[in-house]
Design a protein around this motif. Structure first.
Motif, PDB file in Angstrom:
ATOM      1  N   GLU A 146       1.235  -1.140   0.171  1.00  0.00           N
ATOM      2  CA  GLU A 146      -0.417  -0.140  -0.206  1.00  0.00           C
ATOM      3  C   GLU A 146       0.778   1.171  -0.015  1.00  0.00           C
ATOM      4  O   GLU A 146       0.452   2.231  -0.684  1.00  0.00           O
ATOM      5  CB  GLU A 146      -0.938   0.151   1.472  1.00  0.00           C
ATOM      6  N   GLN A 147       1.590   1.281   1.111  1.00  0.00           N
ATOM      7  CA  GLN A 147       2.925   2.300   1.026  1.00  0.00           C
ATOM      8  C   GLN A 147       3.480   2.279  -0.392  1.00  0.00           C
ATOM      9  O   GLN A 147       3.693   3.946  -1.269  1.00  0.00           O
ATOM     10  CB  GLN A 147       4.172   2.185   2.115  1.00  0.00           C
ATOM     11  N   LEU A 148       4.203   1.473  -1.003  1.00  0.00           N
ATOM     12  CA  LEU A 148       4.291   1.826  -2.636  1.00  0.00           C
ATOM     13  C   LEU A 148       3.844   1.927  -2.970  1.00  0.00           C
ATOM     14  O   LEU A 148       3.939   2.637  -4.258  1.00  0.00           O
ATOM     15  CB  LEU A 148       5.619   0.302  -2.898  1.00  0.00           C
ATOM     16  N   TYR A 149       2.816   1.486  -3.749  1.00  0.00           N
ATOM     17  CA  TYR A 149       1.769   1.775  -4.542  1.00  0.00           C
ATOM     18  C   TYR A 149       0.848   3.671  -4.646  1.00  0.00           C
ATOM     19  O   TYR A 149       0.832   4.078  -4.813  1.00  0.00           O
ATOM     20  CB  TYR A 149       0.314   1.407  -4.247  1.00  0.00           C
ATOM     21  N   GLU A 150       0.854   3.995  -3.389  1.00  0.00           N
ATOM     22  CA  GLU A 150       0.703   5.349  -2.794  1.00  0.00           C
ATOM     23  C   GLU A 150       1.805   6.058  -3.788  1.00  0.00           C
ATOM     24  O   GLU A 150       1.628   7.407  -3.746  1.00  0.00           O
ATOM     25  CB  GLU A 150      -0.062   5.549  -1.419  1.00  0.00           C
TER      26      GLU A 150
END
Length: 186
Positions: A146-150
């Motif tokens: 989720e952090q990478l996607y954001e």
């Protein structure tokens, strides 16, 4: 001709990137930041696949029925998110290596958008509170993905601009509209 509404789906963006924006995009693909992000993304894809195909299978078999359903839906969400990240990263690499034209890389199908939270879909923070029975490794992969996607979504917006901006909804256009509105009152 009126500009399309910002939320209207478009099948093809007009090529409105300025030469400076094109140069910035191409410089990004050749940067250490891109190389690091590419490695991080692809490593996370591999790590996730290894977990889901190996220890994750055993972990899911130990879960009760409801938790197993949550595990299945969250692992599918994780896989989908990482495939979108990998696709975006591979498009940027193709640009870097002159295997893809910029106009093709700008297509809607390569843009990342905020993940839609459908009713019943748990955010990671909700999931972390409610899914104490889920394996810690799955929760860790969900959080990191989720952090990478954001982060990549912010890069996508920064490098390619939003669809609304490319449809003529730029800051300059907004200023012109404000000036026109205030001049009408005079």
């Amino acid at each position: 001709m009126a500009a399309p509404m910002p939320n209207t789906p478009q099948t093809h963006l007009t090529d409105t990137l300025t030469p400076q924006a094109e140069a910035r995009l191409l410089a990004f693909t050749k940067s250490e930041l891109f190389a690091k992000t590419f490695r991080e993304g692809m490593d996370l894809v591999e790590e996730t696949a290894a977990y889901l195909d190996g220890p994750g299978r055993q972990d899911s078999k130990k879960l009760g029925r409801d938790d197993a359903m949550t595990y299945a839906s969250q692992s599918m969400r994780l896989t989908t998110r990482l495939m979108q990240v990998a696709s975006w990263l591979l498009v940027q690499r193709a640009l870097k290596e002159d295997e893809m034209e910029l106009s093709e890389a700008r297509a809607d199908k390569y843009r990342l958008v905020a993940e839609e939270k459908s009713e019943g879909t748990l955010s990671f923070s909700d999931l972390a509170k409610d899914a104490y029975a889920l394996p810690a490794r799955l929760l860790d992969l969900l959080a990191r993905s989720e952090q990478l996607y954001e982060r990549i979504m912010r890069l996508d917006r920064s490098l390619y601009g939003t669809i609304a901006a490319q449809a003529g909804n730029t800051v300059a256009d907004q200023i012109n509209r404000l000036e026109a509105a205030f001049n009408r009152g005079r």
